[in-house]
Design an enzyme around this catalytic site. Structure first.
Site, PDB file in Angstrom:
ATOM      1  N   ASP A 195     -21.502  17.833  18.904  1.00  7.69           N
ATOM      2  CA  ASP A 195     -22.791  18.085  19.553  1.00  7.69           C
ATOM      3  C   ASP A 195     -22.767  17.771  21.050  1.00  7.69           C
ATOM      4  O   ASP A 195     -23.659  17.083  21.568  1.00  7.69           O
ATOM      5  CB  ASP A 195     -23.906  17.262  18.880  1.00  7.69           C
ATOM      6  CG  ASP A 195     -23.913  17.379  17.375  1.00  7.69           C
ATOM      7  OD1 ASP A 195     -23.661  18.485  16.874  1.00  7.69           O
ATOM      8  OD2 ASP A 195     -24.168  16.363  16.700  1.00  7.69           O
ATOM      9  N   GLU A 248     -30.957  25.297  15.488  1.00  7.37           N
ATOM     10  CA  GLU A 248     -31.082  23.918  15.968  1.00  7.37           C
ATOM     11  C   GLU A 248     -30.399  23.812  17.333  1.00  7.37           C
ATOM     12  O   GLU A 248     -30.016  24.810  17.935  1.00  7.37           O
ATOM     13  CB  GLU A 248     -30.441  22.951  14.961  1.00  7.37           C
ATOM     14  CG  GLU A 248     -29.005  23.296  14.617  1.00  7.37           C
ATOM     15  CD  GLU A 248     -28.433  22.456  13.494  1.00  7.37           C
ATOM     16  OE1 GLU A 248     -28.834  21.280  13.353  1.00  7.37           O
ATOM     17  OE2 GLU A 248     -27.567  22.965  12.753  1.00  7.37           O
TER      18      GLU A 248
END
Length: 534
Positions: A15, A186
């Site tokens: 991420d 997301e």
């Protein structure tokens, strides 16, 4: 031409969020249940990277005691605006249910190395929160929204203004993007260029269908049109490619006007197999074309093993030592602990100089007070070893070397004592392999090591092949038990059971551990720790 070798940040480092501040680049990555929270790596050339900081370093910022595996701090966002660094994070409290408890916070600092402020609470409507600082001075919070109805879960992307003067969200929540047919939308980040607002998202989940999606709008609230060749990065169509699971990421512009994307990736042991190094961070060169859309500079969607580096001065960092002798006053930055701070009451370098002393506490299956200090596995073949001095009184007191994924999946070579009421001078070596609810003791009988003051433990972790060794004289290694399945220590294996929403988002670690299930707090002294890659 200088080339960047992928992944740029190896081992469990997913991420990524990237920024450039003048000539310095910083990437922050997720750490989930491992403390301190988040990892910040620094580079000056996008080729060489060094771990410099873990910003969430106290319980007042990050309280994770008791959280489930793979909860804790999820996808971060790092921005820099008018001399202030902003770091957004979610401390996920619960994931395995229709409801997701996802409080979002922001901390700030004027120096990337801190100190970082106490957290400001933002919202709890979803995770993957990020800031966008618009050119009119306004700051916007963007996050995915959790929709618990009918197992929908991924509810799209929302936007709300953040007031920097009052540290509060103000105005209405705007629903700006429902995602594409790839689903599971997301990881939103907003950018502005040539009059367009660009919304970068991650879609397809974090497995082999993962990808990076781009949309744009003339107004920040939308509507957003999707990139004509969506997704812009994906490995779905090339199952044999070296880099798999490519998706969730961020983009940055260099001093020279070049553009690069950083994104998570995985390196499976076999085609679409298990990734013991977890989700890592990779990079690719991007280009804006005449249609004002962003594309991979090399064409297509597949990220490469080697990428053209920007024309920047080379800036390498010193090689990390393979052996730590615990002569420093502080714990090496590569070590972390599950859920809790590494405080002197349970891990101590001062009480016996030259040793790391661990006080035994709860089991390796505990979500509260473990005594485990571990580092990431960053290559498919590594060797790790340690030397331990430990005098247990009974079988409830243990210390040793573990290869660890989470509280349900680990292998552990450990020293323990005799039966309660037995001979306190007796000492044994044993091995346990834990695969969720299955506990395997590969040794027919524990190995009697009574009288050994120092015991050497080693693990040769070669992909799916994991072999333990011990020695009573340094270098005289003896195999312990059979070859174990190292591939269990992976997201793919840990998520492979019936619960649909089980979280498994980390990677393999190796480390030193001590338990005292009697509650007496016996200690073990570790003289050194080695980690070597092949």
């Amino acid at each position: 031409m200088t080339m960047i070798k992928n992944p740029i940040i190896r081992g469990f480092n997913p991420d990524p969020s990237i920024i450039r501040v003048e000539d310095d680049y910083y990437v922050v990555t997720s750490t989930f249940e491992w403390f301190p929270g988040y990892q910040i790596h620094h580079s000056k050339d996008l080729v060489h990277w060094q771990l410099i900081n873990r910003p969430l370093d106290r319980v007042s910022q990050l309280d994770m005691a008791g959280i489930p595996d793979s909860c804790g701090v999820w996808a971060p966002c790092l921005t820099h605006y008018e001399g202030v660094f902003y770091l957004l994070y979610t401390n996920v409290r619960r994931f395995d249910s229709p409801w997701k408890d996802t409080p979002n916070y922001v901390v700030t600092a004027t120096d990337i190395n801190g100190p970082w402020s106490e957290p400001v609470y933002l919202n709890s409507s979803g995770f993957d929160s990020s800031f966008f600082h618009d050119d009119d001075g306004k700051t916007w919070l963007v996050n995915m929204i959790v929709d618990h109805r009918h197992d929908k879960f991924f509810g799209g992307i929302v936007l709300q203004q953040y007031c920097k003067d009052t540290n509060k969200l103000v105005g209405d929540v705007e629903y700006i993007f429902e995602g594409t047919e790839r689903g599971r939308t997301e990881g939103p980040h907003l950018y502005k260029r040539n009059g367009y607002y660009y919304l970068l998202t991650a879609e397809g989940g974090t497995g082999y269908e993962h990808c990076m999606t781009l949309a744009r709008s003339r107004t920040i609230t939308g509507p957003y049109e999707v990139h004509p060749e969506n997704p812009i990065i994906s490995a779905l169509e090339q199952p044999s490619a070296y880099l798999q699971r490519t998706g969730h990421g961020d983009i940055v512009e260099t001093q020279n006007g070049d553009w690069y994307a950083v994104f998570l990736t995985g390196r499976p042991l076999t085609e679409r197999g298990n990734c013991i190094t977890g989700r890592e961070t990779a990079i690719e060169k991007m280009e804006w074309r005449d249609d004002d859309w962003l594309y991979l500079a090399c064409g297509g969607r597949q990220a490469r093993c080697k990428v053209e580096a920007p024309n920047l001065p080379e800036h390498a960092f010193p090689e990390l030592a393979e052996r730590l002798d615990f002569d420093d006053e502080t714990i090496d930055i590569n070590f972390q602990a599950p859920r809790i701070p590494m405080t002197a009451d349970w891990v101590n370098l001062a009480q016996r100089p030259g040793f790391m002393r661990l006080y035994g506490r709860e089991s390796l299956s505990s979500c509260f007070n473990q005594s485990l200090v571990a580092r990431r596995v960053q290559a498919h073949h590594i060797e790790t070893a340690t030397c331990v001095e430990f005098e247990p009184d009974n079988f409830q007191q243990m210390a040793g070397l573990t290869c660890y994924y989470n509280t349900y999946y680990f292998h552990y070579l450990y020293i323990h004592g005799d039966d309660l009421g037995g001979d306190k001078s007796k000492k044994f070596l044993n091995l346990i392999s834990v695969d969720r609810v299955d506990y395997d003791h590969p040794l027919a009988e524990p190995i009697d090591i009574t009288g050994a003051e120092r015991v050497y433990l080693k693990a040769d972790f070669d992909g799916a092949q994991l072999q333990y060794f011990y020695a009573l004289k340094q270098g005289e290694w003896i195999k312990v038990g059979p070859v174990l399945d190292g591939s269990r220590l992976s997201d793919e294996h840990a998520s492979n059971f019936t619960h649909r929403f089980h979280a498994a988002f980390t990677g393999a670690f190796v480390g030193m551990a001590c338990q005292d299930l009697s509650g007496q707090g016996i200690h073990a002294d570790f003289d050194w720790f080695e980690y070597r890659e092949f």
